[in-house]
Design a protein around this motif. Structure first.
Motif, mmCIF file in Angstrom:
data_model
loop_
_atom_site.group_PDB
_atom_site.id
_atom_site.type_symbol
_atom_site.label_atom_id
_atom_site.label_comp_id
_atom_site.label_asym_id
_atom_site.label_seq_id
_atom_site.Cartn_x
_atom_site.Cartn_y
_atom_site.Cartn_z
ATOM 1 N N LEU A 137 8.040 -38.222 2.403
ATOM 2 C CA LEU A 137 8.716 -39.083 1.432
ATOM 3 C C LEU A 137 9.348 -40.309 2.087
ATOM 4 O O LEU A 137 9.575 -41.322 1.412
ATOM 5 N N THR A 138 9.659 -40.207 3.374
ATOM 6 C CA THR A 138 10.224 -41.350 4.107
ATOM 7 C C THR A 138 9.486 -41.516 5.420
ATOM 8 O O THR A 138 8.926 -40.566 5.970
ATOM 9 N N GLU A 139 9.537 -42.742 5.931
ATOM 10 C CA GLU A 139 8.972 -43.038 7.243
ATOM 11 C C GLU A 139 9.654 -44.289 7.772
ATOM 12 O O GLU A 139 9.751 -45.300 7.066
ATOM 13 N N ASN A 140 10.151 -44.195 8.990
ATOM 14 C CA ASN A 140 10.832 -45.336 9.621
ATOM 15 C C ASN A 140 11.955 -45.893 8.746
ATOM 16 O O ASN A 140 12.124 -47.111 8.602
ATOM 17 N N GLY A 141 12.724 -44.989 8.129
ATOM 18 C CA GLY A 141 13.882 -45.398 7.347
ATOM 19 C C GLY A 141 13.558 -46.023 6.004
ATOM 20 O O GLY A 141 14.419 -46.684 5.401
ATOM 21 N N ARG A 142 12.351 -45.808 5.502
ATOM 22 C CA ARG A 142 11.930 -46.412 4.228
ATOM 23 C C ARG A 142 11.203 -45.364 3.377
ATOM 24 O O ARG A 142 10.553 -44.468 3.902
ATOM 25 N N TRP A 143 11.345 -45.484 2.064
ATOM 26 C CA TRP A 143 10.542 -44.646 1.177
ATOM 27 C C TRP A 143 9.068 -44.962 1.411
ATOM 28 O O TRP A 143 8.705 -46.105 1.700
ATOM 29 N N THR A 144 8.207 -43.963 1.274
ATOM 30 C CA THR A 144 6.779 -44.153 1.519
ATOM 31 C C THR A 144 6.030 -44.421 0.218
ATOM 32 O O THR A 144 6.540 -44.233 -0.884
ATOM 33 N N GLU A 145 4.780 -44.846 0.391
ATOM 34 C CA GLU A 145 3.900 -45.044 -0.773
ATOM 35 C C GLU A 145 3.737 -43.735 -1.545
ATOM 36 O O GLU A 145 3.740 -43.716 -2.772
ATOM 37 N N ALA A 146 3.597 -42.624 -0.821
ATOM 38 C CA ALA A 146 3.409 -41.322 -1.470
ATOM 39 C C ALA A 146 4.616 -40.914 -2.297
ATOM 40 O O ALA A 146 4.498 -40.150 -3.255
ATOM 41 N N SER A 147 5.793 -41.428 -1.931
ATOM 42 C CA SER A 147 7.021 -41.024 -2.640
ATOM 43 C C SER A 147 7.200 -41.752 -3.968
ATOM 44 O O SER A 147 7.978 -41.310 -4.809
ATOM 45 N N GLU A 148 6.500 -42.884 -4.139
ATOM 46 C CA GLU A 148 6.832 -43.776 -5.251
ATOM 47 C C GLU A 148 6.777 -43.082 -6.609
ATOM 48 O O GLU A 148 7.757 -43.079 -7.362
ATOM 49 N N THR A 149 5.642 -42.502 -6.951
ATOM 50 C CA THR A 149 5.532 -41.889 -8.281
ATOM 51 C C THR A 149 6.228 -40.527 -8.347
ATOM 52 O O THR A 149 6.446 -40.012 -9.442
ATOM 53 N N ILE A 150 6.570 -39.952 -7.178
ATOM 54 C CA ILE A 150 7.423 -38.759 -7.186
ATOM 55 C C ILE A 150 8.778 -39.133 -7.778
ATOM 56 O O ILE A 150 9.339 -38.414 -8.612
ATOM 57 N N HIS A 151 9.308 -40.270 -7.374
ATOM 58 C CA HIS A 151 10.607 -40.720 -7.878
ATOM 59 C C HIS A 151 10.554 -41.050 -9.372
ATOM 60 O O HIS A 151 11.580 -40.950 -10.053
ATOM 61 N N TRP A 152 9.414 -41.440 -9.882
ATOM 62 C CA TRP A 152 9.297 -41.733 -11.319
ATOM 63 C C TRP A 152 9.661 -40.514 -12.170
ATOM 64 O O TRP A 152 10.044 -40.656 -13.323
ATOM 65 N N LEU A 163 6.412 -48.312 -17.566
ATOM 66 C CA LEU A 163 5.484 -48.201 -18.690
ATOM 67 C C LEU A 163 4.375 -49.237 -18.617
ATOM 68 O O LEU A 163 3.287 -49.030 -19.172
ATOM 69 N N GLU A 164 4.637 -50.351 -17.940
ATOM 70 C CA GLU A 164 3.657 -51.428 -17.829
ATOM 71 C C GLU A 164 2.891 -51.380 -16.509
ATOM 72 O O GLU A 164 1.991 -52.196 -16.289
ATOM 73 N N ASP A 165 3.239 -50.443 -15.660
ATOM 74 C CA ASP A 165 2.544 -50.304 -14.383
ATOM 75 C C ASP A 165 1.101 -49.882 -14.646
ATOM 76 O O ASP A 165 0.829 -49.024 -15.475
ATOM 77 N N VAL A 166 0.169 -50.484 -13.924
ATOM 78 C CA VAL A 166 -1.246 -50.206 -14.156
ATOM 79 C C VAL A 166 -1.568 -48.724 -13.971
ATOM 80 O O VAL A 166 -2.443 -48.177 -14.653
ATOM 81 N N ARG A 167 -0.850 -48.041 -13.074
ATOM 82 C CA ARG A 167 -1.096 -46.610 -12.864
ATOM 83 C C ARG A 167 -0.715 -45.803 -14.085
ATOM 84 O O ARG A 167 -1.397 -44.834 -14.454
ATOM 85 N N PHE A 168 0.389 -46.188 -14.740
ATOM 86 C CA PHE A 168 0.804 -45.478 -15.945
ATOM 87 C C PHE A 168 -0.155 -45.776 -17.094
ATOM 88 O O PHE A 168 -0.588 -44.866 -17.817
ATOM 89 N N VAL A 169 -0.496 -47.053 -17.257
ATOM 90 C CA VAL A 169 -1.388 -47.457 -18.351
ATOM 91 C C VAL A 169 -2.747 -46.765 -18.220
ATOM 92 O O VAL A 169 -3.304 -46.267 -19.211
ATOM 93 N N GLU A 170 -3.272 -46.710 -17.008
ATOM 94 C CA GLU A 170 -4.568 -46.065 -16.794
ATOM 95 C C GLU A 170 -4.467 -44.563 -17.035
ATOM 96 O O GLU A 170 -5.396 -43.943 -17.582
ATOM 97 N N ALA A 171 -3.334 -43.969 -16.663
ATOM 98 C CA ALA A 171 -3.148 -42.525 -16.865
ATOM 99 C C ALA A 171 -3.112 -42.170 -18.344
ATOM 100 O O ALA A 171 -3.546 -41.085 -18.737
ATOM 101 N N VAL A 172 -2.586 -43.061 -19.172
ATOM 102 C CA VAL A 172 -2.576 -42.822 -20.622
ATOM 103 C C VAL A 172 -4.015 -42.724 -21.130
ATOM 104 O O VAL A 172 -4.364 -41.809 -21.898
ATOM 105 N N LYS A 173 -4.868 -43.641 -20.683
ATOM 106 C CA LYS A 173 -6.269 -43.624 -21.115
ATOM 107 C C LYS A 173 -6.964 -42.341 -20.678
ATOM 108 O O LYS A 173 -7.695 -41.720 -21.452
ATOM 109 N N ILE A 174 -6.713 -41.943 -19.437
ATOM 110 C CA ILE A 174 -7.348 -40.734 -18.901
ATOM 111 C C ILE A 174 -6.877 -39.498 -19.652
ATOM 112 O O ILE A 174 -7.650 -38.576 -19.932
ATOM 113 N N ALA A 175 -5.585 -39.459 -20.012
ATOM 114 C CA ALA A 175 -5.030 -38.298 -20.708
ATOM 115 C C ALA A 175 -5.554 -38.189 -22.139
ATOM 116 O O ALA A 175 -5.608 -37.088 -22.695
ATOM 117 N N CYS A 176 -5.925 -39.304 -22.722
ATOM 118 C CA CYS A 176 -6.363 -39.303 -24.126
ATOM 119 C C CYS A 176 -7.821 -38.908 -24.301
ATOM 120 O O CYS A 176 -8.189 -38.305 -25.312
#
Length: 313
Positions: A137-152, A163-176
């Motif tokens: 979740l952290t590396e060199n005193g910074r949050w990591t890329e892998a941690s980002e959507t964990i925090h969501w 809600l406007e993030d492309v990852r969220f928008v694409e996930a809505v399409k996939i879920a439907c």
């Protein structure tokens, strides 16, 4: 190291952290109490999923012979659980800096974890830093890329802008589409509210109000009888009550069966998942999917005001 960046030894480190963080039941040092608090409840569930304990009343009881399961619980769910218990406070831009926790005898020291994209800077106890790094979740005193959507998924990490993030928008399409048949059938059932459902809700509400009034009078309390309101208002309240209940049931469908990285989980993945309730990402995905599949439908929710003309039919 795995693809997510976490150390393969994370289960042992997480187990040690959970045992130290959960409140010990006063009746036995081998029992942990969940104290009816979400973070502790999820912590107890994680200890069970990691083969260290069994569910026992409002908490967990240590196993005589603890053993890691052959199939581990999901890494992302474990991360959410750890963050819920960890001494980490987000420092949101523009918000006042929160004070450090009061310590009669100062034992903890704090440092800042730098922001990463949608994840804000945070203040964390130095004691938790090694585990955050082991989990990737952290590396060199910074949050990591892998941690980002964990925090969501956390109350303090979710932002409306996600809600406007492309990852969220694409996930809505996939879920439907495509949607597993059993998920689709259950979703259709839950959003369909009949007149009979509303009448039953109205009868239950009236019965409860009358029961409270009768019990209060029996105790000698000076209380007014249940308020008489216009029938259309009563029906609106009854319908909203059904919608509150259905919204909660729909949320649980997403807590158990959906994750951002995979969409709808297979039966095997569902068995590995922890039921992370109060998951903000899952709740907002549920709202978006229901709106997408049912022509803009928004169901009434406690603590959330829906737009006009949003009742299910």
């Amino acid at each position: 190291m795995s693809a997510n960046g976490q150390n393969d030894d994370w289960p042992r480190a997480v187990i040690e952290f959970l045992k130290e963080s959960l409140p010990v039941d006063s009746r036995s040092p081998l029992r942990w109490s969940d104290s009816s608090m979400t973070a502790y409840q999820l912590g107890c569930d994680a200890l069970v999923a990691l083969g260290q304990a069994e569910r026992f009343g409002p908490g967990a009881l240590a196993k005589d012979r603890p053993k890691l399961p052959e199939v581990l619980p999901r890494w992302d769910d474990i991360c959410v659980t750890v963050l819920g218990l960890a001494d980490v406070t987000f420092l949101h831009p523009g918000a006042p800096t929160p004070p450090e926790p009061y310590q009669p005898i100062r034992t903890a020291t704090y440092t800042n974890v730098a922001a990463y994209k949608t994840v804000d800077e945070a203040r964390a106890s130095t004691d938790i830093l090694p585990l955050l790094a082991i989990l990737g979740l952290t590396e060199n005193g910074r949050w990591t890329e892998a941690s980002e959507t964990i925090h969501w998924r956390g109350a303090d990490g979710w932002k409306p802008s996600n809600l406007e993030d492309v990852r969220f928008v694409e996930a809505v399409k996939i879920a439907c589409e495509p949607m597993p048949d059993d998920i689709e059938d259950e979703m259709d059932r839950l959003v369909t509210i009949t007149d009979d459902d509303v009448e039953k809700s109205l009868a239950t509400i009236s019965k409860v109000k009358e029961m409270y009034y009768t019990n209060a009078k029996r105790r000698g309390q000076d209380v007014a009888p249940p308020e008489i309101v216009p029938p259309e208002i009563e029906l609106a309240h009854a319908r909203a009550s059904v919608e509150h209940s259905r919204s909660d049931a729909l949320d649980w469908l997403f807590y158990r069966r959906w994750r951002l990285s995979e969409g709808w989980l297979s039966d095997e993945e569902t068995r590995r998942a922890l039921e992370i309730f109060h998951d903000r990402l899952a709740q907002n995905m549920r709202r978006a999917v229901i709106s997408e599949r049912y022509n803009g439908l928004v169901m009434a929710e406690l603590g959330w005001k829906p737009p006009a003309k949003t009742f299910a039919s």
